[in-house]
Write a protein that holds these residues in place. Structure first.
Motif, PDB file in Angstrom:
ATOM      1  N   PRO A 165       5.564  -3.746 -12.416  1.00 37.37           N
ATOM      2  CA  PRO A 165       6.443  -4.695 -11.666  1.00 37.37           C
ATOM      3  C   PRO A 165       7.716  -4.015 -11.135  1.00 37.37           C
ATOM      4  N   GLY A 166       7.979  -4.110  -9.842  1.00 39.84           N
ATOM      5  CA  GLY A 166       9.166  -3.567  -9.371  1.00 39.84           C
ATOM      6  C   GLY A 166       9.169  -2.123  -8.684  1.00 39.84           C
ATOM      7  N   ARG A 167       7.863  -1.632  -8.777  1.00 40.39           N
ATOM      8  CA  ARG A 167       7.450  -0.564  -8.178  1.00 40.39           C
ATOM      9  C   ARG A 167       7.038  -0.527  -6.739  1.00 40.39           C
ATOM     10  N   ARG A 168       7.294   0.246  -5.970  1.00 41.30           N
ATOM     11  CA  ARG A 168       6.856   0.447  -4.483  1.00 41.30           C
ATOM     12  C   ARG A 168       5.436   1.132  -4.450  1.00 41.30           C
ATOM     13  N   VAL A 169       4.522   0.446  -3.535  1.00 35.84           N
ATOM     14  CA  VAL A 169       3.189   0.978  -3.477  1.00 35.84           C
ATOM     15  C   VAL A 169       2.958   0.923  -1.825  1.00 35.84           C
ATOM     16  N   LEU A 170       2.285   2.000  -1.274  1.00 38.82           N
ATOM     17  CA  LEU A 170       1.823   2.094   0.049  1.00 38.82           C
ATOM     18  C   LEU A 170       0.468   1.471   0.035  1.00 38.82           C
ATOM     19  N   ALA A 190      11.520   3.196   3.170  1.00 37.97           N
ATOM     20  CA  ALA A 190      10.247   3.176   3.651  1.00 37.97           C
ATOM     21  C   ALA A 190       9.707   4.498   4.015  1.00 37.97           C
ATOM     22  N   PRO A 191       8.569   5.026   3.848  1.00 35.67           N
ATOM     23  CA  PRO A 191       8.029   6.264   4.326  1.00 35.67           C
ATOM     24  C   PRO A 191       7.896   5.998   5.992  1.00 35.67           C
ATOM     25  N   ARG A 192       8.072   7.290   6.724  1.00 34.38           N
ATOM     26  CA  ARG A 192       8.004   7.168   7.997  1.00 34.38           C
ATOM     27  C   ARG A 192       6.929   8.230   8.230  1.00 34.38           C
ATOM     28  N   LEU A 193       6.438   8.010   9.342  1.00 36.90           N
ATOM     29  CA  LEU A 193       5.199   9.095   9.922  1.00 36.90           C
ATOM     30  C   LEU A 193       6.143   9.805  10.647  1.00 36.90           C
ATOM     31  N   VAL A 194       5.984  11.259  10.399  1.00 38.80           N
ATOM     32  CA  VAL A 194       6.618  12.080  11.287  1.00 38.80           C
ATOM     33  C   VAL A 194       5.628  13.166  11.990  1.00 38.80           C
ATOM     34  N   ARG A 195       5.753  12.942  13.167  1.00 36.45           N
ATOM     35  CA  ARG A 195       4.700  13.738  14.062  1.00 36.45           C
ATOM     36  C   ARG A 195       5.242  15.207  14.328  1.00 36.45           C
ATOM     37  N   GLN A 196       4.623  16.264  14.197  1.00 34.26           N
ATOM     38  CA  GLN A 196       4.733  17.519  14.269  1.00 34.26           C
ATOM     39  C   GLN A 196       3.978  18.228  15.174  1.00 34.26           C
ATOM     40  N   LEU A 197       4.180  19.337  15.972  1.00 33.27           N
ATOM     41  CA  LEU A 197       3.391  20.304  16.536  1.00 33.27           C
ATOM     42  C   LEU A 197       3.768  21.262  16.092  1.00 33.27           C
ATOM     43  N   ARG A 198       2.434  22.074  16.109  1.00 36.96           N
ATOM     44  CA  ARG A 198       2.702  23.612  15.505  1.00 36.96           C
ATOM     45  C   ARG A 198       1.557  24.354  16.281  1.00 36.96           C
ATOM     46  N   ARG A 200      -1.025   4.974  -2.612  1.00 36.05           N
ATOM     47  CA  ARG A 200      -0.353   5.713  -3.605  1.00 36.05           C
ATOM     48  C   ARG A 200       0.829   4.953  -3.913  1.00 36.05           C
ATOM     49  N   THR A 201       1.840   5.343  -5.018  1.00 38.66           N
ATOM     50  CA  THR A 201       2.851   4.514  -5.458  1.00 38.66           C
ATOM     51  C   THR A 201       4.217   5.630  -5.238  1.00 38.66           C
ATOM     52  N   LEU A 202       5.047   4.932  -4.547  1.00 40.49           N
ATOM     53  CA  LEU A 202       6.308   5.615  -3.969  1.00 40.49           C
ATOM     54  C   LEU A 202       7.378   6.032  -4.956  1.00 40.49           C
ATOM     55  N   ASP A 203       6.928   5.369  -6.253  1.00 38.86           N
ATOM     56  CA  ASP A 203       8.184   5.367  -7.292  1.00 38.86           C
ATOM     57  C   ASP A 203       7.631   5.860  -8.686  1.00 38.86           C
ATOM     58  N   ASP A 204       8.141   6.598  -9.357  1.00 37.92           N
ATOM     59  CA  ASP A 204       7.745   6.835 -10.733  1.00 37.92           C
ATOM     60  C   ASP A 204       8.187   5.650 -11.925  1.00 37.92           C
TER      61      ASP A 204
END
Length: 168
Positions: free
Chosen positions: A45-50, A120-128, A80-84
């Motif tokens: 309880p209290g942990r963040r999850v995606l 909050a996790p963000r989606l980062v788009r990258q080009l390589r 996944r969990t976002l916090d330990d």
């Protein structure tokens, strides 16, 4: 014999509050990637999850855990969990639940402003560049970067194309 499709889920189930305008908690199985020793010892309880929700991924807060779900059908697994450790303490969780109940607000919407900003996790788009692109760049074969850019012309009187008369 009971049909396994509609049997309740056995084992630990996470009851998750999501920032959606639905006044209920959502049941998910714990993430598969968590090792059982660490996940079993840390309070949930209290942990963040995606979690997957309606074709998208949302960040939710675990409100409680149960040893089974009354929801018919198969439960989805949290990604996944976002916090330990919990980011929202038990006292704050209780206060927000009570405030949400009094304000007739879904608990997920009440919890959302209590989370750290930008957490909050963000989606980062990258080009390589591919290996072929790196070779072309190193060999001087890549074109287009050295072109001169023509300055834009000022519009003529009378609008585009300069047609029309100037009026005094």
């Amino acid at each position: 014999m009971a049909d396994p499709l509609f049997a309740s889920a056995r084992g630990r189930v996470l009851r998750v509050a999501l920032p959606v305008p639905i006044d209920s908690l959502f049941d998910y199985l714990p993430p598969a990637s968590d090792d059982s020793a660490a996940a079993g010892d840390a309070p949930w309880p209290g942990r963040r999850v995606l979690v997957p929700f309606s074709g998208r991924r949302l960040t939710g807060v675990v409100i409680e855990t149960t040893e089974g779900s009354t929801r018919a059908g198969r439960l989805q697994r949290a990604e996944r969990t976002l916090d330990d450790a919990p980011v929202v303490g038990p006292a704050l969780l209780d206060a927000l639940r009570e405030a949400a109940k009094q304000a007739l607000c879904p608990i997920g919407l009440a919890l959302s402003p209590a989370l750290p900003p930008g957490s909050a996790p963000r989606l980062v788009r990258q080009l390589r560049l591919t290996q072929r692109g790196r070779n072309a760049l190193a060999g001087g074969a890549a074109r287009g970067g050295g072109r001169a850019v023509r300055p834009a012309r000022a519009p003529r009187a009378g609008g585009p194309g300069g047609r029309g008369r100037r009026r005094a």
